[in-house]
Design a protein around this motif. Structure first.
Motif, mmCIF file in Angstrom:
data_model
loop_
_atom_site.group_PDB
_atom_site.id
_atom_site.type_symbol
_atom_site.label_atom_id
_atom_site.label_comp_id
_atom_site.label_asym_id
_atom_site.label_seq_id
_atom_site.Cartn_x
_atom_site.Cartn_y
_atom_site.Cartn_z
ATOM 1 N N ASN A 347 29.089 -0.351 -41.691
ATOM 2 C CA ASN A 347 29.603 0.131 -40.420
ATOM 3 C C ASN A 347 28.528 0.646 -39.484
ATOM 4 O O ASN A 347 28.830 1.055 -38.371
ATOM 5 C CB ASN A 347 30.636 1.240 -40.676
ATOM 6 N N LEU A 348 27.276 0.666 -39.916
ATOM 7 C CA LEU A 348 26.211 1.137 -39.037
ATOM 8 C C LEU A 348 25.999 0.144 -37.903
ATOM 9 O O LEU A 348 25.485 -0.944 -38.094
ATOM 10 C CB LEU A 348 24.906 1.313 -39.821
ATOM 11 N N GLN A 349 26.469 0.512 -36.699
ATOM 12 C CA GLN A 349 26.299 -0.312 -35.504
ATOM 13 C C GLN A 349 26.873 -1.715 -35.678
ATOM 14 O O GLN A 349 26.412 -2.669 -35.056
ATOM 15 C CB GLN A 349 24.824 -0.376 -35.090
ATOM 16 N N ALA A 356 21.357 -3.817 -41.894
ATOM 17 C CA ALA A 356 21.129 -2.371 -41.780
ATOM 18 C C ALA A 356 19.940 -1.936 -42.626
ATOM 19 O O ALA A 356 19.120 -1.114 -42.184
ATOM 20 C CB ALA A 356 22.391 -1.618 -42.214
ATOM 21 N N ASN A 417 18.935 0.549 -31.704
ATOM 22 C CA ASN A 417 19.482 0.871 -33.036
ATOM 23 C C ASN A 417 19.595 2.379 -33.205
ATOM 24 O O ASN A 417 19.109 2.945 -34.184
ATOM 25 C CB ASN A 417 18.585 0.289 -34.138
ATOM 26 N N PHE A 418 20.276 3.029 -32.277
ATOM 27 C CA PHE A 418 20.250 4.489 -32.228
ATOM 28 C C PHE A 418 20.903 5.116 -33.457
ATOM 29 O O PHE A 418 20.406 6.112 -33.992
ATOM 30 C CB PHE A 418 20.944 4.985 -30.961
ATOM 31 N N THR A 419 21.993 4.544 -33.928
ATOM 32 C CA THR A 419 22.677 5.120 -35.097
ATOM 33 C C THR A 419 21.778 5.087 -36.325
ATOM 34 O O THR A 419 21.659 6.078 -37.064
ATOM 35 C CB THR A 419 23.982 4.358 -35.386
ATOM 36 N N ILE A 420 21.138 3.942 -36.560
ATOM 37 C CA ILE A 420 20.251 3.838 -37.712
ATOM 38 C C ILE A 420 19.037 4.740 -37.528
ATOM 39 O O ILE A 420 18.515 5.307 -38.504
ATOM 40 C CB ILE A 420 19.835 2.378 -37.951
ATOM 41 N N LEU A 422 19.095 7.659 -36.193
ATOM 42 C CA LEU A 422 19.553 8.992 -36.610
ATOM 43 C C LEU A 422 19.588 9.111 -38.128
ATOM 44 O O LEU A 422 19.218 10.142 -38.690
ATOM 45 C CB LEU A 422 20.933 9.282 -36.029
ATOM 46 N N VAL A 423 20.045 8.063 -38.815
ATOM 47 C CA VAL A 423 20.069 8.084 -40.278
ATOM 48 C C VAL A 423 18.645 8.182 -40.823
ATOM 49 O O VAL A 423 18.368 8.931 -41.769
ATOM 50 C CB VAL A 423 20.772 6.834 -40.831
#
Length: 456
Positions: A347-349, A356, A417-420, A422-423
């Protein structure tokens, strides 16, 4: 407890490790860049990234030969910027080398699933982990010799591919709608060029991992420069050659975003039942195996070096009777196998699990490249008398180009890839918290002159 690795690798072994770590990137993954940028746009991306890597390797080799340490970038940044600098580079390198193998293992599993539909790709991926962790545990000479053999086969097969499809190549096919699927360059083309950066980096990702075998190299001040320079030249030639030849034999849009672009491109020229095609499909597996096997060697040495210096539990620095860090090999495998079954990451992006993990690995790589180039500049000033058997050519301009392009890549990666991102920052933060509470481990660790620069 033994904590000294055995020096047994020559130039050919190191070349095999450097190229083998990367070679799977020539077989799969890069064609996703066509979906973002088109053939011409992705060619621009690939040339920019190839320039970054070439400048980086010519500069990185100075650090590797001056400080031949299993920690690689961790050791250089620790010596240049102290414990926290080492922490940043060490964690970034660990993230790169821990998240790349499960992506490759899943590709191996998917490939085997095509040949054997009843085989679960995830089970095959786990099986690959067990086989190649065992091979790494049995000794670095055995592991490196195997790596050299499969790398030579994989390189030979890419050359065969280029030769077989050459009669069907047309540059007009390659250039048709080559700017983000359009015939003309536009602002969308620029966005596509930057969005495709992770897939161009995949062409070269992990070549720096050979630095982690530096303690196991015979005469590292002579063998490492030869291996690295010949390795990056080999990879640049193969990456550009394979991409251009594959894109010019038919409608490249049919190859964008698939995991087997080379067999599909070859079908256009020789048909479905050619002996050449069957050879490519089977020997192509060696490319995946070479990278998977080599990166296991790389992550284990990073775990080992960080544990030996007190940044991770000291048990990970233990060596077995084959002089290999078996616990470090197993630790990375446990994380990788866990990632294979972590379907929530899909679900990452909106990315697949494989995409991912590739993107996460690229974040680690880019941060490590930046830290390494900053370390080069810092050590030139703080330790001008450090013995440097290989000097970065064109200093300070060549390493500055590598640093500048790495910063551009990092900015583009965060933007797209902003969500990744952050992870990734979350993983780094967890490592920093552990670091803050374990100073006693570093105080108890044996002094390492290569890390501190101080006389023992």
């Amino acid at each position: 407890m033994a904590t000294q690795l055995k020096a047994s690798l020559g130039t050919l072994h190191l070349w095999g490790i450097a190229v083998g770590l990367v070679i799977s990137g020539e077989y799969f993954g890069w064609s996703y860049g066509w979906g973002s940028a088109g053939t011409l746009g992705f060619l621009v991306t690939a040339l920019l990234v190839a320039t970054m890597y070439t400048c980086f390797i010519f500069s990185f080799t100075e650090l590797t030969t001056a400080i031949p340490h299993a920690g690689g970038p961790f050791a250089y940044s620790r010596r240049a910027f102290g414990p926290k600098g080492g922490l940043i580079a060490g964690l970034a390198t660990l993230i790169e080398f821990v998240f790349a193998p499960p992506a490759i293992a899943l590709a191996i599993g998917a490939y085997l699933n095509v040949q054997f539909p009843g085989l679960d790709p995830k089970h095959a991926a786990v099986g690959a982990y067990f086989i190649f962790m065992t091979l790494n545990i049995l000794g670095v000479s055995i592991a490196a010799t195997f790596e050299l053999v499969v790398t030579v086969l994989a390189v030979a097969e890419l050359l065969v591919f280029m030769g077989v499809v050459a009669p069907g190549f047309s540059f007009s096919n390659f250039a048709l709608n080559g700017w983000s699927g359009a015939s003309e360059f536009s602002s969308a083309s620029i966005a596509g060029i930057f969005a495709a950066i992770p897939f161009a980096i995949w062409f070269f990702l992990a070549i720096e991992g050979a630095a982690m075998a530096a303690e196991e190299a015979k005469d590292p001040k002579r063998t490492i420069p030869r291996a690295y320079i010949s390795g990056i030249l080999t990879l640049v030639f193969l990456a550009l050659g394979v991409m251009i030849m594959a894109g010019g034999v038919g409608d490249w849009r049919q190859l964008a975003g698939i995991n087997d672009p080379l067999p599909q491109a070859m079908k256009t020229v020789v048909g479905d039942n050619s002996t050449w095609l069957h050879m490519l499909v089977w020997i192509g597996l060696f490319g995946l195996v070479a990278s998977f096997h080599g990166i296991i060697l790389g992550y284990s040495r990073q775990f080992f070096a960080l544990a030996r210096a007190g940044y991770l539990p000291k048990g990970l620095a233990k060596l077995n009777r084959f002089h290999t860090p078996h616990r470090a090999i197993i630790a990375g495998g446990v994380i990788g196998i866990g990632a294979i079954y972590s379907d929530s990451m899909i679900n990452l992006q909106g990315m697949t699990l494989t995409a991912a993990m590739i993107t996460m690995a690229v974040f680690g790589a880019i941060v490590m490249y930046i830290m390494s180039m900053l370390s080069l500049f810092k050590l030139r000033k703080s330790e001008p008398l450090l013995e440097r058997s290989f000097m970065a050519p064109g200093y300070p301009y060549v390493p500055a180009v590598a640093l500048g392009l790495a910063l551009v890549c990092l900015a583009a990666m965060v933007w797209f890839n902003f969500t990744i991102a952050l992870v990734f920052v979350g993983f780094m933060a967890v490592g920093f918290v552990y670091f803050q509470f374990t100073s006693h481990h570093r105080a108890a660790a044996a002094e390492d002159v290569l890390l501190t620069g101080q006389a023992v």
